[in-house]
Motif scaffolding. Structure first.
Motif, mmCIF file in Angstrom:
data_model
loop_
_atom_site.group_PDB
_atom_site.id
_atom_site.type_symbol
_atom_site.label_atom_id
_atom_site.label_comp_id
_atom_site.label_asym_id
_atom_site.label_seq_id
_atom_site.Cartn_x
_atom_site.Cartn_y
_atom_site.Cartn_z
ATOM 1 N N SER A 124 -10.144 27.928 42.674
ATOM 2 C CA SER A 124 -11.537 28.377 42.601
ATOM 3 C C SER A 124 -11.984 28.533 41.155
ATOM 4 C CB SER A 124 -11.704 29.701 43.332
ATOM 5 O OG SER A 124 -11.131 30.722 42.554
ATOM 6 N N SER A 179 -13.714 22.338 51.706
ATOM 7 C CA SER A 179 -12.723 21.492 51.050
ATOM 8 C C SER A 179 -11.689 20.974 52.069
ATOM 9 C CB SER A 179 -12.132 22.307 49.904
ATOM 10 O OG SER A 179 -10.832 22.002 49.675
ATOM 11 N N ARG A 180 -11.397 21.814 53.086
ATOM 12 C CA ARG A 180 -10.491 21.342 54.166
ATOM 13 C C ARG A 180 -11.151 20.229 54.968
ATOM 14 N NH1 ARG A 180 -9.432 26.654 55.091
ATOM 15 N NH2 ARG A 180 -10.735 26.767 56.951
ATOM 16 N N SER A 214 -13.337 26.965 50.666
ATOM 17 C CA SER A 214 -12.070 26.358 51.074
ATOM 18 C C SER A 214 -12.217 25.670 52.430
ATOM 19 C CB SER A 214 -10.920 27.370 51.027
ATOM 20 O OG SER A 214 -11.033 28.268 52.036
ATOM 21 N N ARG A 244 -12.451 23.650 43.447
ATOM 22 C CA ARG A 244 -12.776 23.729 44.867
ATOM 23 C C ARG A 244 -14.283 23.977 45.055
ATOM 24 N NH1 ARG A 244 -9.280 28.127 47.590
ATOM 25 N NH2 ARG A 244 -10.859 29.544 46.812
ATOM 26 N N GLY A 288 -14.775 32.443 52.653
ATOM 27 C CA GLY A 288 -13.907 31.271 52.809
ATOM 28 C C GLY A 288 -14.635 29.946 52.954
ATOM 29 N N GLU A 310 -8.111 22.556 44.620
ATOM 30 C CA GLU A 310 -7.827 23.684 45.522
ATOM 31 C C GLU A 310 -7.951 25.018 44.796
ATOM 32 O OE1 GLU A 310 -7.160 23.399 48.747
ATOM 33 O OE2 GLU A 310 -7.375 21.222 48.623
#
Ligand SMILES: Nc1ncnc2c1ncn2[C@@H]1O[C@H](COP(=O)(O)OP(=O)(O)OP(=O)(O)O)[C@@H](O)[C@H]1O
Length: 327
Positions: free
Chosen positions: A164, A216-217, A213, A126, A210, A162
């Motif tokens: 880390s 990545s979203r 992530s 990620r 965050g 996804e």
């Protein structure tokens, strides 16, 4: 460890990875923490599914002691229970700088080494994805770059997108592995390293966590949109195709992102080397902003020509047809 095993299992069970069911798995391992942890999880999952798990270590021969690094990785991979471990020495060459040459040589070697029909698992995490997305945003790249890496991009599978980097490190520690620390990963002359060590931590601080992530979203949403557009473009391409090429006025009635995709896929099918997003925009002027201009130069000596309402591809004055396999 369980998080990584779940990630491997989930990707292998996904619809997109269906062609790889029951095939041997190949893990591409640098000896670093991400790909060692990935190999450990793949061996576990492979054993339960009765599929062999091979590992390939590529030695680019670029850094001093690279042979020993590869040998150390190979030992650990055998210790993890990989059914075959191959170390491949490559000689990177060609343009684009040493990093790009090494990457090209590595991917070529990995393709060559895999058993027929087998996927190659890569350890991108990620955090790698977040860096890729930020890099794309910061350089004003098109949506293809900002959408990041795909989990399934045949023959490559990236089960850890996804997961880390902290998790892969912890898994290696848990298993008593001693991963290799690539000195390049600490070299602040590389933009990616500065993103990792300076920009992302600052963003984490300002946005209160965050960030990886979240990026990545964002990438995943862009990929979803891109896939939908690709499907529409495929249908449109079938409608605007003519015996000679493409019907430009019919194509022009559509929004630019769709037109550019049709052009990209059609040019690819004609054997034209991959165009950047910026170059595709320029080429699209022959469709969306046509003022009688006749042609547009493409890479590889190709030319995109507009003759009245028809778009054609030529090379050395000869008309190029789409390859049947792509039609
Ligand atoms: N020399 C190599 N031999 C085989 N596979 C490699 C090699 N270098 C990279 N890879 C594969 O490509 C992935 C991404 O490469 P990258 O250089 O970004 O590694 P990384 O993020 O440092 O990961 P790792 O911790 O596994 O080295 C790796 O996780 C691995 O699967």
């Amino acid at each position: 460890m369980s998080e990584i095993r779940v990630a491997v299992r989930r990707l292998l069970d996904s619809e997109q990875a269906a062609p790889y069911r029951g095939k041997p798995l190949v893990v591409a391992c640098s000896g670093g923490p991400d790909s060692l942890a990935l190999a450990a999880a793949a061996v576990y999952v492979g054993r339960h599914r009765h599929v062999p798990v091979h590992a390939v270590v590529v030695d680019h021969g670029l850094q001093e002691g690279s042979e020993a690094v590869a040998a150390r990785a190979a030992d650990q991979l055998s210790g993890l229970g990989c059914s075959g471990v191959e170390t491949v020495r490559v000689t990177p060459g060609g343009g684009g700088g040493p990093e790009a040459a090494a990457r090209r040589a590595r991917y070529e070697a990995l393709r060559r080494c895999r058993p027929e029909g087998a996927p190659v698992l890569l350890g991108h995490t990620r955090d790698d994805q977040a860096e890729t997305v930020l890099l794309g945003l910061g350089r004003g790249s098109g949506p293809r770059s900002v959408a990041g890496m795909r989990p399934v991009d045949p023959p490559w599978l990236r089960p850890l997108l996804e997961v880390s980097r902290r998790t892969t490190e912890a898994v290696c520690a848990e298993l008593g592995l001693s991963p290799w620390r690539d000195p390049h990963n600490a070299d602040s002359r590389f933009t990616r390293v500065r993103l990792r060590t300076e920009v992302l931590p600052l963003m984490e601080d300002v946005l209160q966590g965050g960030v990886a992530s979240a990026l990545s979203r964002t990438a995943a949403q862009l990929r979803e949109d891109a896939d939908a557009l690709d499907t529409l473009a495929e249908e449109l391409r079938a409608r605007v195709r003519t015996p000679e090429g493409l019907d430009a006025p019919a194509l022009a009635e559509n929004p630019p992102p769709l037109r550019r995709r049709v052009l990209r896929d059609w040019l690819r099918a004609c054997g034209v080397p991959e165009l950047s997003d910026a170059h595709l925009r320029e080429a699209d002027a022959l469709v969306g902003d046509w003022r009688g201009q006749g042609g547009h130069a493409l890479p590889g000596g190709f030319e995109l020509i507009r003759v009245r309402g028809t778009l054609l591809v030529e090379c050395g004055g000869r008309r190029i047809e789409e390859r049947a396999s792509d039609g």
